[in-house]
Design a protein around this motif. Sequence first.
Motif, PDB file in Angstrom:
ATOM      1  N   LEU A 162      58.236 -25.433  49.318  1.00 48.19           N
ATOM      2  CA  LEU A 162      57.340 -26.141  50.229  1.00 48.19           C
ATOM      3  C   LEU A 162      58.002 -27.438  50.670  1.00 48.19           C
ATOM      4  O   LEU A 162      58.438 -28.233  49.826  1.00 48.19           O
ATOM      5  CB  LEU A 162      56.020 -26.409  49.500  1.00 48.19           C
ATOM      6  CG  LEU A 162      54.943 -27.228  50.177  1.00 48.19           C
ATOM      7  CD1 LEU A 162      54.514 -26.586  51.493  1.00 48.19           C
ATOM      8  CD2 LEU A 162      53.746 -27.375  49.237  1.00 48.19           C
ATOM      9  N   GLN A 163      58.093 -27.632  51.997  1.00 52.77           N
ATOM     10  CA  GLN A 163      58.688 -28.842  52.559  1.00 52.77           C
ATOM     11  C   GLN A 163      57.638 -29.539  53.426  1.00 52.77           C
ATOM     12  O   GLN A 163      57.214 -28.995  54.450  1.00 52.77           O
ATOM     13  CB  GLN A 163      59.920 -28.505  53.417  1.00 52.77           C
ATOM     14  CG  GLN A 163      60.832 -27.406  52.883  1.00 52.77           C
ATOM     15  CD  GLN A 163      61.448 -27.709  51.542  1.00 52.77           C
ATOM     16  OE1 GLN A 163      61.710 -28.873  51.216  1.00 52.77           O
ATOM     17  NE2 GLN A 163      61.681 -26.674  50.733  1.00 52.77           N
ATOM     18  N   THR A 164      57.226 -30.717  53.007  1.00 53.40           N
ATOM     19  CA  THR A 164      56.233 -31.480  53.759  1.00 53.40           C
ATOM     20  C   THR A 164      56.319 -32.947  53.389  1.00 53.40           C
ATOM     21  O   THR A 164      56.660 -33.295  52.248  1.00 53.40           O
ATOM     22  CB  THR A 164      54.806 -30.968  53.494  1.00 53.40           C
ATOM     23  OG1 THR A 164      53.860 -31.762  54.211  1.00 53.40           O
ATOM     24  CG2 THR A 164      54.464 -31.030  52.016  1.00 53.40           C
ATOM     25  N   GLY A 165      55.986 -33.810  54.351  1.00 53.13           N
ATOM     26  CA  GLY A 165      55.938 -35.244  54.091  1.00 53.13           C
ATOM     27  C   GLY A 165      54.581 -35.718  53.629  1.00 53.13           C
ATOM     28  O   GLY A 165      54.391 -36.921  53.400  1.00 53.13           O
ATOM     29  N   ASP A 166      53.620 -34.818  53.501  1.00 53.20           N
ATOM     30  CA  ASP A 166      52.248 -35.153  53.135  1.00 53.20           C
ATOM     31  C   ASP A 166      51.986 -34.729  51.684  1.00 53.20           C
ATOM     32  O   ASP A 166      51.840 -33.542  51.399  1.00 53.20           O
ATOM     33  CB  ASP A 166      51.281 -34.442  54.084  1.00 53.20           C
ATOM     34  CG  ASP A 166      49.825 -34.785  53.820  1.00 53.20           C
ATOM     35  OD1 ASP A 166      49.527 -35.360  52.757  1.00 53.20           O
ATOM     36  OD2 ASP A 166      48.980 -34.461  54.677  1.00 53.20           O
ATOM     37  N   PRO A 167      51.907 -35.683  50.740  1.00 49.36           N
ATOM     38  CA  PRO A 167      51.697 -35.327  49.324  1.00 49.36           C
ATOM     39  C   PRO A 167      50.402 -34.556  49.091  1.00 49.36           C
ATOM     40  O   PRO A 167      50.358 -33.669  48.232  1.00 49.36           O
ATOM     41  CB  PRO A 167      51.669 -36.690  48.617  1.00 49.36           C
ATOM     42  CG  PRO A 167      52.398 -37.622  49.535  1.00 49.36           C
ATOM     43  CD  PRO A 167      52.095 -37.132  50.916  1.00 49.36           C
ATOM     44  N   GLU A 168      49.346 -34.874  49.813  1.00 48.92           N
ATOM     45  CA  GLU A 168      48.077 -34.168  49.642  1.00 48.92           C
ATOM     46  C   GLU A 168      48.200 -32.720  50.088  1.00 48.92           C
ATOM     47  O   GLU A 168      47.672 -31.810  49.446  1.00 48.92           O
ATOM     48  CB  GLU A 168      46.964 -34.882  50.405  1.00 48.92           C
ATOM     49  CG  GLU A 168      46.622 -36.257  49.831  1.00 48.92           C
ATOM     50  CD  GLU A 168      45.446 -36.891  50.559  1.00 48.92           C
ATOM     51  OE1 GLU A 168      44.918 -36.271  51.519  1.00 48.92           O
ATOM     52  OE2 GLU A 168      45.067 -38.013  50.181  1.00 48.92           O
ATOM     53  N   ARG A 169      48.901 -32.509  51.202  1.00 50.17           N
ATOM     54  CA  ARG A 169      49.129 -31.135  51.655  1.00 50.17           C
ATOM     55  C   ARG A 169      49.957 -30.365  50.631  1.00 50.17           C
ATOM     56  O   ARG A 169      49.695 -29.190  50.360  1.00 50.17           O
ATOM     57  CB  ARG A 169      49.841 -31.128  53.006  1.00 50.17           C
ATOM     58  CG  ARG A 169      50.378 -29.750  53.406  1.00 50.17           C
ATOM     59  CD  ARG A 169      51.110 -29.799  54.727  1.00 50.17           C
ATOM     60  NE  ARG A 169      50.176 -29.633  55.831  1.00 50.17           N
ATOM     61  CZ  ARG A 169      50.454 -29.962  57.091  1.00 50.17           C
ATOM     62  NH1 ARG A 169      51.629 -30.511  57.376  1.00 50.17           N
ATOM     63  NH2 ARG A 169      49.569 -29.758  58.036  1.00 50.17           N
ATOM     64  N   ALA A 170      50.956 -31.023  50.060  1.00 50.99           N
ATOM     65  CA  ALA A 170      51.810 -30.360  49.071  1.00 50.99           C
ATOM     66  C   ALA A 170      50.974 -29.828  47.910  1.00 50.99           C
ATOM     67  O   ALA A 170      51.127 -28.671  47.491  1.00 50.99           O
ATOM     68  CB  ALA A 170      52.870 -31.335  48.561  1.00 50.99           C
ATOM     69  N   GLU A 171      50.081 -30.640  47.372  1.00 47.48           N
ATOM     70  CA  GLU A 171      49.223 -30.213  46.268  1.00 47.48           C
ATOM     71  C   GLU A 171      48.265 -29.118  46.719  1.00 47.48           C
ATOM     72  O   GLU A 171      48.038 -28.136  45.999  1.00 47.48           O
ATOM     73  CB  GLU A 171      48.437 -31.410  45.730  1.00 47.48           C
ATOM     74  CG  GLU A 171      49.279 -32.427  44.990  1.00 47.48           C
ATOM     75  CD  GLU A 171      49.562 -32.018  43.557  1.00 47.48           C
ATOM     76  OE1 GLU A 171      49.050 -30.976  43.105  1.00 47.48           O
ATOM     77  OE2 GLU A 171      50.313 -32.754  42.882  1.00 47.48           O
ATOM     78  N   ARG A 172      47.698 -29.290  47.884  1.00 45.92           N
ATOM     79  CA  ARG A 172      46.697 -28.344  48.399  1.00 45.92           C
ATOM     80  C   ARG A 172      47.300 -26.966  48.630  1.00 45.92           C
ATOM     81  O   ARG A 172      46.730 -25.941  48.226  1.00 45.92           O
ATOM     82  CB  ARG A 172      46.121 -28.913  49.698  1.00 45.92           C
ATOM     83  CG  ARG A 172      44.974 -28.128  50.304  1.00 45.92           C
ATOM     84  CD  ARG A 172      44.355 -28.891  51.464  1.00 45.92           C
ATOM     85  NE  ARG A 172      45.267 -29.082  52.581  1.00 45.92           N
ATOM     86  CZ  ARG A 172      45.691 -30.278  53.019  1.00 45.92           C
ATOM     87  NH1 ARG A 172      45.302 -31.393  52.406  1.00 45.92           N
ATOM     88  NH2 ARG A 172      46.501 -30.367  54.052  1.00 45.92           N
ATOM     89  N   VAL A 173      48.462 -26.924  49.268  1.00 41.71           N
ATOM     90  CA  VAL A 173      49.102 -25.646  49.573  1.00 41.71           C
ATOM     91  C   VAL A 173      49.668 -25.009  48.303  1.00 41.71           C
ATOM     92  O   VAL A 173      49.519 -23.799  48.087  1.00 41.71           O
ATOM     93  CB  VAL A 173      50.208 -25.834  50.627  1.00 41.71           C
ATOM     94  CG1 VAL A 173      50.992 -24.544  50.829  1.00 41.71           C
ATOM     95  CG2 VAL A 173      49.601 -26.290  51.957  1.00 41.71           C
ATOM     96  N   ALA A 174      50.291 -25.801  47.454  1.00 40.59           N
ATOM     97  CA  ALA A 174      50.875 -25.261  46.221  1.00 40.59           C
ATOM     98  C   ALA A 174      49.821 -24.569  45.367  1.00 40.59           C
ATOM     99  O   ALA A 174      50.100 -23.542  44.720  1.00 40.59           O
ATOM    100  CB  ALA A 174      51.546 -26.377  45.421  1.00 40.59           C
ATOM    101  N   ALA A 175      48.601 -25.106  45.375  1.00 41.53           N
ATOM    102  CA  ALA A 175      47.526 -24.521  44.566  1.00 41.53           C
ATOM    103  C   ALA A 175      47.140 -23.128  45.038  1.00 41.53           C
ATOM    104  O   ALA A 175      46.572 -22.346  44.276  1.00 41.53           O
ATOM    105  CB  ALA A 175      46.308 -25.431  44.591  1.00 41.53           C
ATOM    106  N   ARG A 176      47.467 -22.790  46.277  1.00 38.48           N
ATOM    107  CA  ARG A 176      47.055 -21.503  46.838  1.00 38.48           C
ATOM    108  C   ARG A 176      48.206 -20.501  46.944  1.00 38.48           C
ATOM    109  O   ARG A 176      47.985 -19.365  47.379  1.00 38.48           O
ATOM    110  CB  ARG A 176      46.411 -21.719  48.204  1.00 38.48           C
ATOM    111  CG  ARG A 176      45.128 -22.541  48.129  1.00 38.48           C
ATOM    112  CD  ARG A 176      44.504 -22.700  49.487  1.00 38.48           C
ATOM    113  NE  ARG A 176      44.173 -21.416  50.094  1.00 38.48           N
ATOM    114  CZ  ARG A 176      43.806 -21.276  51.377  1.00 38.48           C
ATOM    115  NH1 ARG A 176      43.736 -22.329  52.169  1.00 38.48           N
ATOM    116  NH2 ARG A 176      43.522 -20.078  51.852  1.00 38.48           N
TER     117      ARG A 176
END
Length: 516
Positions: free
Chosen positions: A454-468
């Motif tokens: 996962l490559q993103t500059g948004d830490p919240e998105r990183a956690e949100r997407v990784a969980a799914r």
Amino acid sequence: MTAAAPPSTVSETAGLVPAWLQWPAWPFRAPEPQSPRKSETDLMDLKKFYIGGAWVTPHSSREFPVLNPATEEQIGSIILGDETDVNTAVAAAKAAFDSFSRTSRDERIALLERLLEICNARREEMALALSAEMGAPISMARDAQADAGIGHLEGVLAALKSQQLRETLANGDILVREPIGVCGLITPWNWPVNQIALKVLPALATGCTCVLKPSEHTPMSAAVYAQMIHDAGYPAGVFNLIHGDGPTVGAGLSRHRDVDMMSFTGSTRAGVAVAKDSADTVKRVTLELGGKSPNLVFADADLEEKVTASVLECMYNTGQSCDAPTRMLVERSCYDQVLEIAKAAAAGQAVGNPAEEGGHIGPMFDRIQFDRVQSMIQTGIDEGATVLTGGPGRPEGLDKGWYVRPTVFADVTNDMAIAQQEIFGPVLVIIPFEDEEDAIRIANDTPYGLAAYLQTGDPERAERVAARLRAGAVHINGGGFNYGSPFGGYKQSGNGREGGMLGLEDYQEVKTLHFG
């Protein structure tokens, strides 16, 4: 022949050069040891098995050639074992279990620490063997392939020292962890020592005994590892090594009534066979299988850095890693920019002689895999995907050896064969997505679940997407695997975990004590 082999180091002392280092096709020379060790025993011979604490002549006489993938030349041969060899090795492991299972944790820690010293001292020798037998460039063979045997040993030691082998439950009962028994271990050719370490070390750490069947294509590194275990002072029969193919030795171990656990790493097809063969004896089975790992690239990432690194990660080890990020899913708004970056990164990936130092990649490990990768590249072309760089054939100037051109496909849809099947070569497919939900849907649309990126500059998105993401590991913004963490996957990528505390627990039974 029953004598154990001497240390496998090149020395000016007469008679201490291992036989397989004398092969004409062997292109390297190991460093001189600081203090050559003397030995009266015989030279290590790849045509022997390590059973009951000694290098012995197999019952079988069926030979199998060992080839150098860079030169296509034979550099040695092994014997493929038969049912009698399996029975002999299992009997040795069973006989050793009674006493070794009762050793103390401190005794097992001392043996592992001695093995760690030896692994560090012989890193270069291991790297040379790996480079010759499976084509890993010597720099990578030293810094990653051979290093894995050391790093995983340090991780196992840390876990063993901290594990509670006996604890009191809230209800007052006592929980005890004990070794499961005799373990059959089957390892692949792509990360030979990495997988040997992840299976052999937890067996030794927990008090189990084992029979290792390494890939018949990479026997040299396994022989070096066996000798290091011998020199560490493990009791006879605790560790045994036999060569063989899957249908004979692999199935023989899986079906054997005196084998209590099977641990397998390889293809999903072969893993299913191991599970089926093991079912009649209801033994424990752990499987680390294939992957088709997605790499989600969002427009808010540092595209130049993260996409370039992602392409190189896909090509690493010539793409022969089960958790390689081979499906790059790219947000539509930055798709064209990512294509240009990926094309440049892949085009800049050097391919060359594994005997030379450097950051290049080497050949595929054998002709069968070379042909498979070539076929899959052609399949991608036939399916209508766009070749950004690479394509069929060997790289320019490399007309000998099983070399493949680093290849990137664009305009791929997730229903294409090149997006669903594990190619196991330096081939990357790039698929566009519309938004976060679409990215997650495509990422999870695979029978595998070993890893995701996962490559993103948004830490919240990183956690949100990784969980799914349905995968055993999620690597965020270039985060790498650390020794001591569990490794394994969801779905058809297998079951069980290797490494760290969870890796130890796979080799243990749990007993509860109920006092009156």
